[in-house]
Design an enzyme around this catalytic site. Structure first.
Site, short mmCIF file in Angstrom:
data_model
loop_
_atom_site.label_atom_id
_atom_site.label_comp_id
_atom_site.label_asym_id
_atom_site.label_seq_id
_atom_site.Cartn_x
_atom_site.Cartn_y
_atom_site.Cartn_z
N ASP A 24 2.51 -2.57 -0.16
CA ASP A 24 2.92 -1.14 -0.41
C ASP A 24 2.47 -0.66 1.14
O ASP A 24 1.47 -0.90 1.64
CB ASP A 24 2.35 -0.67 -1.39
CG ASP A 24 2.62 -1.30 -3.01
OD1 ASP A 24 3.83 -1.83 -2.69
OD2 ASP A 24 1.67 -1.12 -3.69
N1 URA Z 1 0.16 -5.34 -5.25
C1 URA Z 1 0.28 -4.11 -5.26
O1 URA Z 1 0.28 -3.30 -6.09
N2 URA Z 1 0.60 -3.57 -3.93
C2 URA Z 1 0.76 -4.32 -3.12
O2 URA Z 1 0.83 -3.84 -1.73
C3 URA Z 1 0.40 -5.77 -3.23
C4 URA Z 1 0.18 -6.16 -4.46
#
Ligand code: URA
Length: 234
Positions: free
Chosen positions: A104
């Site tokens: 993310d």
């Molecule tokens: N899980 C998430 O919620 N976000 C990420 O970036 C990676 C794993």
């Protein structure tokens, strides 16, 4: 067989334009023969290619470890926002680079950028069962009961069933490590959401047996060794 200007550009890290200039100026030899034709094609695997008399090595694929900073997109390109591939391209100028899986925008840590599609697929495929470890900062302490739930495998509100995770409490119950083997959309955040806990910080520190290099500062990247690659996939 590939175009000599492409081979020279990739091997030297220079642009195609600069590589063409090197060829036109007679600086490149293929198996000892000076080549000044920019349309020339060579087999980089079997020919010896040299720049000013020094052999250059052409790697078919490149594998780069990056310590992803917050705010940068896990994408190859974006019209207005900076991507991890933009960061990598400042040091390794190659076509076809992509991030192996997505973190993310506000997640930091270990990400691999490569141009090897087969490798990328293998690493993100849930069938490979490759572990990904995250250090997670929580908005409230996690109980043992919640940990047991996550370790049994939870079902999200949309019916998605998550595989059991490994959860360990670190210095306190608001800082934990979570190991998962699939990588579903927002997996860690949604998993913790099922027990009513919000994620404040998220950092990936391991893929397979490969740890994020602690000497790599946020935003920095470097090429991975063959040994490191074998720690990711066997
Ligand atoms: N899980 C998430 O919620 N976000 C990420 O970036 C990676 C794993």
């Amino acid at each position: 067989m590939e175009r000599l200007d492409k081979i020279v550009a990739v091997a030297t890290g220079e642009s195609r334009k600069i590589a063409r200039g090197m060829i036109l100026r007679g600086r490149i030899t293929v198996d000892g023969v000076r080549i000044v034709d920019i349309g020339f094609k060579a087999d980089a695997g079997s020919s010896v290619i040299a720049l000013d008399g020094n052999n250059i090595t052409y790697k078919k694929y490149i594998y780069v470890m990056i310590n992803k900073p917050e705010g940068v997109l896990s994408a190859s390109e974006d019209k207005s926002r900076e991507t991890v591939v933009d960061l990598v391209k400042r040091h390794f100028n190659r076509d076809g680079l992509f991030p192996v899986g997505r973190l993310d925008k506000n997640t930091t840590g270990l990400l691999i950028v490569t141009d090897d599609g087969d490798f990328g697929h293998k690493v993100i495929s849930p069938k490979s069962y490759i572990e990904k470890e995250y250090i997670v900062g929580l908005d409230k302490p996690i109980s043992n009961e919640d940990i047991l739930k996550l370790e049994a495998g939870v079902t999200l509100v949309d019916g998605t069933v998550l595989r059991p995770a490994q959860v360990n409490v670190l210095e306190n119950r608001q800082n934990i490590s979570v190991v998962i083997t699939e990588g579903k959309y927002h997996e860690i955040k949604r998993m913790l959401g099922t027990v009513g806990i919000g994620v404040e910080t998220l950092k990936r520190v391991r893929i397979g047996k490969l740890m994020l290099d602690p000497s790599l500062l946020t935003g920095e990247c470097r090429e991975m060794s063959d040994e490191e690659l074998s720690l990711v996939v066997k």
